[in-house]
Scaffold this active site. Structure first.
Site, PDB file in Angstrom:
ATOM      1  N   ASP A 181      49.494  28.477  -7.225  1.00  0.00           N
ATOM      2  CA  ASP A 181      49.539  27.801  -8.521  1.00  0.00           C
ATOM      3  C   ASP A 181      50.922  27.208  -8.788  1.00  0.00           C
ATOM      4  O   ASP A 181      51.946  27.868  -8.572  1.00  0.00           O
ATOM      5  CB  ASP A 181      49.220  28.789  -9.644  1.00  0.00           C
ATOM      6  CG  ASP A 181      47.815  29.371  -9.529  1.00  0.00           C
ATOM      7  OD1 ASP A 181      47.400  29.692  -8.408  1.00  0.00           O
ATOM      8  OD2 ASP A 181      47.164  29.530 -10.568  1.00  0.00           O
ATOM      9  N   HIS A 215      51.206  24.880 -11.890  1.00  0.00           N
ATOM     10  CA  HIS A 215      51.150  24.789 -13.350  1.00  0.00           C
ATOM     11  C   HIS A 215      52.270  23.935 -13.944  1.00  0.00           C
ATOM     12  O   HIS A 215      52.953  24.348 -14.890  1.00  0.00           O
ATOM     13  CB  HIS A 215      51.165  26.191 -13.965  1.00  0.00           C
ATOM     14  CG  HIS A 215      49.848  26.894 -13.882  1.00  0.00           C
ATOM     15  ND1 HIS A 215      48.729  26.460 -14.553  1.00  0.00           N
ATOM     16  CD2 HIS A 215      49.462  27.986 -13.171  1.00  0.00           C
ATOM     17  CE1 HIS A 215      47.710  27.265 -14.282  1.00  0.00           C
ATOM     18  NE2 HIS A 215      48.124  28.193 -13.440  1.00  0.00           N
ATOM     19  N   ASP A 235      45.321  24.611  -9.375  1.00  0.00           N
ATOM     20  CA  ASP A 235      46.077  24.820 -10.614  1.00  0.00           C
ATOM     21  C   ASP A 235      47.418  24.094 -10.572  1.00  0.00           C
ATOM     22  O   ASP A 235      48.491  24.697 -10.597  1.00  0.00           O
ATOM     23  CB  ASP A 235      46.265  26.312 -10.893  1.00  0.00           C
ATOM     24  CG  ASP A 235      45.017  26.931 -11.521  1.00  0.00           C
ATOM     25  OD1 ASP A 235      43.941  26.293 -11.476  1.00  0.00           O
ATOM     26  OD2 ASP A 235      45.112  28.052 -12.047  1.00  0.00           O
ATOM     27  N   ASN A 248      40.692  26.327 -10.933  1.00  0.00           N
ATOM     28  CA  ASN A 248      39.923  26.365 -12.183  1.00  0.00           C
ATOM     29  C   ASN A 248      40.565  25.538 -13.294  1.00  0.00           C
ATOM     30  O   ASN A 248      39.920  25.226 -14.301  1.00  0.00           O
ATOM     31  CB  ASN A 248      39.736  27.810 -12.652  1.00  0.00           C
ATOM     32  CG  ASN A 248      41.034  28.468 -13.049  1.00  0.00           C
ATOM     33  OD1 ASN A 248      41.983  28.496 -12.267  1.00  0.00           O
ATOM     34  ND2 ASN A 248      41.097  29.007 -14.254  1.00  0.00           N
ATOM     35  N   HIS A 249      41.840  25.130 -13.127  1.00  0.00           N
ATOM     36  CA  HIS A 249      42.480  24.267 -14.117  1.00  0.00           C
ATOM     37  C   HIS A 249      42.342  22.786 -13.773  1.00  0.00           C
ATOM     38  O   HIS A 249      42.832  21.948 -14.536  1.00  0.00           O
ATOM     39  CB  HIS A 249      43.961  24.632 -14.270  1.00  0.00           C
ATOM     40  CG  HIS A 249      44.176  25.770 -15.213  1.00  0.00           C
ATOM     41  ND1 HIS A 249      44.538  25.606 -16.533  1.00  0.00           N
ATOM     42  CD2 HIS A 249      44.066  27.109 -15.038  1.00  0.00           C
ATOM     43  CE1 HIS A 249      44.662  26.780 -17.118  1.00  0.00           C
ATOM     44  NE2 HIS A 249      44.376  27.719 -16.222  1.00  0.00           N
ATOM     45  N   HIS A 294      40.847  28.796  -4.272  1.00  0.00           N
ATOM     46  CA  HIS A 294      41.714  29.123  -5.395  1.00  0.00           C
ATOM     47  C   HIS A 294      41.414  30.501  -5.960  1.00  0.00           C
ATOM     48  O   HIS A 294      42.318  31.305  -6.183  1.00  0.00           O
ATOM     49  CB  HIS A 294      41.571  28.077  -6.501  1.00  0.00           C
ATOM     50  CG  HIS A 294      42.421  28.390  -7.694  1.00  0.00           C
ATOM     51  ND1 HIS A 294      43.791  28.249  -7.688  1.00  0.00           N
ATOM     52  CD2 HIS A 294      42.107  28.883  -8.917  1.00  0.00           C
ATOM     53  CE1 HIS A 294      44.281  28.616  -8.852  1.00  0.00           C
ATOM     54  NE2 HIS A 294      43.276  29.016  -9.620  1.00  0.00           N
ATOM     55  N   HIS A 340      45.523  31.994  -8.107  1.00  0.00           N
ATOM     56  CA  HIS A 340      44.800  32.305  -9.349  1.00  0.00           C
ATOM     57  C   HIS A 340      45.378  33.443 -10.180  1.00  0.00           C
ATOM     58  O   HIS A 340      45.033  33.569 -11.344  1.00  0.00           O
ATOM     59  CB  HIS A 340      43.340  32.612  -9.002  1.00  0.00           C
ATOM     60  CG  HIS A 340      42.388  32.581 -10.154  1.00  0.00           C
ATOM     61  ND1 HIS A 340      42.437  31.642 -11.158  1.00  0.00           N
ATOM     62  CD2 HIS A 340      41.329  33.388 -10.474  1.00  0.00           C
ATOM     63  CE1 HIS A 340      41.464  31.860 -12.024  1.00  0.00           C
ATOM     64  NE2 HIS A 340      40.772  32.915 -11.628  1.00  0.00           N
TER      65      HIS A 340
END
Length: 567
Positions: A280, A282, A315, A347-348, A400, A492
């Site tokens: 990730d 982000h 993500d 999932n993002h 992920h 994740h």
């Protein structure tokens, strides 16, 4: 720390031109003003980032030490390219001849305040092991509680399930062979059709070259900082430096081009080794650039067979301060190097999540309400085309989230049709779990009181949402055997005070998370380096070489919060 301690998805200026007169561009791909000639692989082979044989544990402080002219081969003109340090880490994998993929006994740790790196031995905190059957009381012994008996039974059943799974995979059913033929046909189509227009590809290369220049600047900054403090107060942030003052147009072009490239590639992609796997991000651009500088910039090696691949395991946006920069740069890398850079959906990468956790708001705040919404929609089109998984070296599955209940296989995944919007993901629960599920740590029983314990094996409901699962070690081992793979790499989850990676499920599952100090967790960021060990052997079914033995090495970027606490 148990499963409940992890969190990832439930919290919450003047531009620099691309003028060749200046020194702010690192031309990774040659003359940026010229139309591309030859293949990207040839350009990268001739113009790639080089690494000097400097002090392996010290980063040069002056730009002159990082950027210099590479002596060209005879008969070829010289051009400038950036040189990042090669730490020369020793490689000491403890190879088990019975395992196709093993984790190195050491990992690399880069200290951003000291700008130094060191090799460290694997520590117990990142290795999760459960009691073995041999360590437990016999079924008839006085200490054999119902829980112990159940655990012993699962151990025996899983061994038989693994044997049966390997036999099933080795038979190579007609379904498997037909799926592979479909995959190979798609890959052949990709070779002919995945290239975008030359001017678009050239524009993407400029972004990548500018990112290399920005990486040099980041490494020259004094000290370290949280990503939220970097370029704080600047609405444009690093947008104009990466994407030119016309960054809105560039972002839209990259979003549209990457969506077309992704749509032509399989939903289950394959990456060659050597390979680096990122977790990730982000929106933490500064961490991404730091990791590139410390451990390798994409395109910085020879582009022929054996060149480094890069897998970004989902993500990319939300919560961080620079989601637009991170996503735009990754898409530029994808357009520039479609067969070397792989973007796996997280999932993002989802409209609903982006509306809730910040990416839509960032697009509208920084690009304007109407244009921001349009740009956001173009990104969503690309998200819906992203692959759901990537197999590295024919042995490692990158997803992920995880395996969910494990009642699916690679053939099921190959048959998934895209685009996949939010409603499609909700209808396919097993696909939803590829993005959302979490593994149960093997030593969970040692970290909770007896009355709070749940089993560490099997499939259980997840606290994340009503469709997600938690899965145990037995699910991982059985699924890998049925699909002929050796290891799962997933992301994740961010672990408080963690090193950015964890090893569990009999060393067959590794978690990697690349964003430092995520949501105040004081965690390090990490990437995983996959390297081949031994000679390749031809896979008769796939019709190509399959790496028989690989090592996995964690490469860590130290937490700023931890460094500050140690002062």
């Amino acid at each position: 720390m148990g499963v409940g301690s992890h969190r990832c998805c439930e919290t919450s200026d003047p531009g620099i031109s691309y003028s060749r007169e200046g020194t702010n561009i690192v031309p990774l791909f040659g003359d940026l003003d010229a139309s591309p000639t030859g293949s990207l692989e040839e350009l990268m082979l001739n113009e790639g980032i080089q690494r000097p044989p400097s002090d392996p544990f010290h980063l040069a402080a002056d730009t002159e030490e990082l950027v210099e002219t590479v002596l060209p081969p005879p008969g070829r003109p010289g051009r400038s390219s950036v040189r990042f340090p090669d730490f020369g880490f020793p490689e000491k994998p403890e190879l088990d001849k019975g395992r196709a993929v093993v984790m190195d006994a050491d990992f690399d740790y880069y200290h951003p305040l000291q700008k130094r790196a060191q090799v460290m031995p694997m520590i117990n905190e990142v290795q999760h092991h459960r009691p073995r059957s041999s360590d437990l009381p016999e079924p008839g012994a006085s200490g054999a509680t119902p829980k112990v008996r159940a655990r012993n039974e699962v151990e025996v059943l899983t061994r038989w399930a693994v044997i049966a799974g390997k036999l099933m995979f080795s038979s190579h059913t007609l379904d498997t062979v037909s799926s592979i033929f479909v995959l190979r046909a798609m890959q052949a189509r990709l070779e002919k059709s995945s290239r975008v227009g030359g001017w678009i590809e050239s524009r993407a290369r400029k972004v990548v070259s500018q990112a290399a220049s920005l990486t040099v600047q980041v490494m020259e900054e004094d000290g370290d900082m949280y990503h939220t403090d970097w370029r704080s107060g600047q609405r444009a942030g690093a947008l104009s430096e990466l994407f030119t003052p016309e960054y809105v147009d560039t972002l839209m072009i990259l979003a549209d081009a990457s969506a077309k490239v992704l749509a032509l590639q399989p939903v289950l992609t394959e990456a060659q080794v050597p390979c680096r796997i990122f977790g990730d991000l982000h929106g933490q651009l500064r961490d991404l650039l730091y990791l590139f500088a410390a451990y390798g910039f994409p395109g910085g090696d020879a582009a022929g067979e054996g060149g480094m691949s890069y897998v970004f395991n989902g993500d990319f946006v939300d919560r961080g301060a620079h989601s637009l920069e991170v996503l735009g740069l990754l898409m530029a890398l994808k357009v520039s190097m479609p067969n070397r850079v792989w973007l796996v959906r997280g999932n993002h990468e989802d409209r609903t999540m982006n509306e809730k956790y910040g990416f839509l708001e960032e697009c509208q705040d920084r690009l304007g309400e109407n244009i921001g919404r349009r740009t956001h929609d173009l990104f969503q089109t690309a998200f819906d085309q992203m692959p759901l998984a990537c197999v590295v070296g024919g042995q490692i599955l990158c997803v992920h989230g995880g395996l969910g209940d494990g009642r699916w296989d690679l053939n099921d995944l190959r048959r998934v049709r895209r685009p996949l919007g939010p409603s499609d993901l909700d209808e396919l629960r097993w696909v939803h779990n590829i993005l959302w599920s979490d593994p149960i740590e093997d030593d969970r029983e040692e970290q909770f009181e007896e009355e709070e314990l749940g089993p560490v094996f099997g499939v259980h409901e997840s606290p994340r949402n009503e469709k997600a699962w938690l899965f145990g070690w037995d699910v991982t081992k059985t699924w890998l055997a049925r699909n002929g793979l050796a290891m799962v790499v997933r992301s994740h989850q961010s672990k408080r005070n963690g090193l950015g990676f964890d090893l569990m499920h009999d060393e067959r599952l590794v978690r990697v998370f690349s964003a430092r100090d995520y949501e105040g967790h004081q965690n390090d960021g990490a990437v995983l380096l996959v390297q081949p060990r031994g000679e390749d052997q031809k896979d008769e079914v796939h019709g190509k070489k399959k790496t028989q033995m690989m090592s996995l090495r964690a490469q860590v970027l130290g937490s700023y919060a931890k460094a500050q606490a140690s002062l």
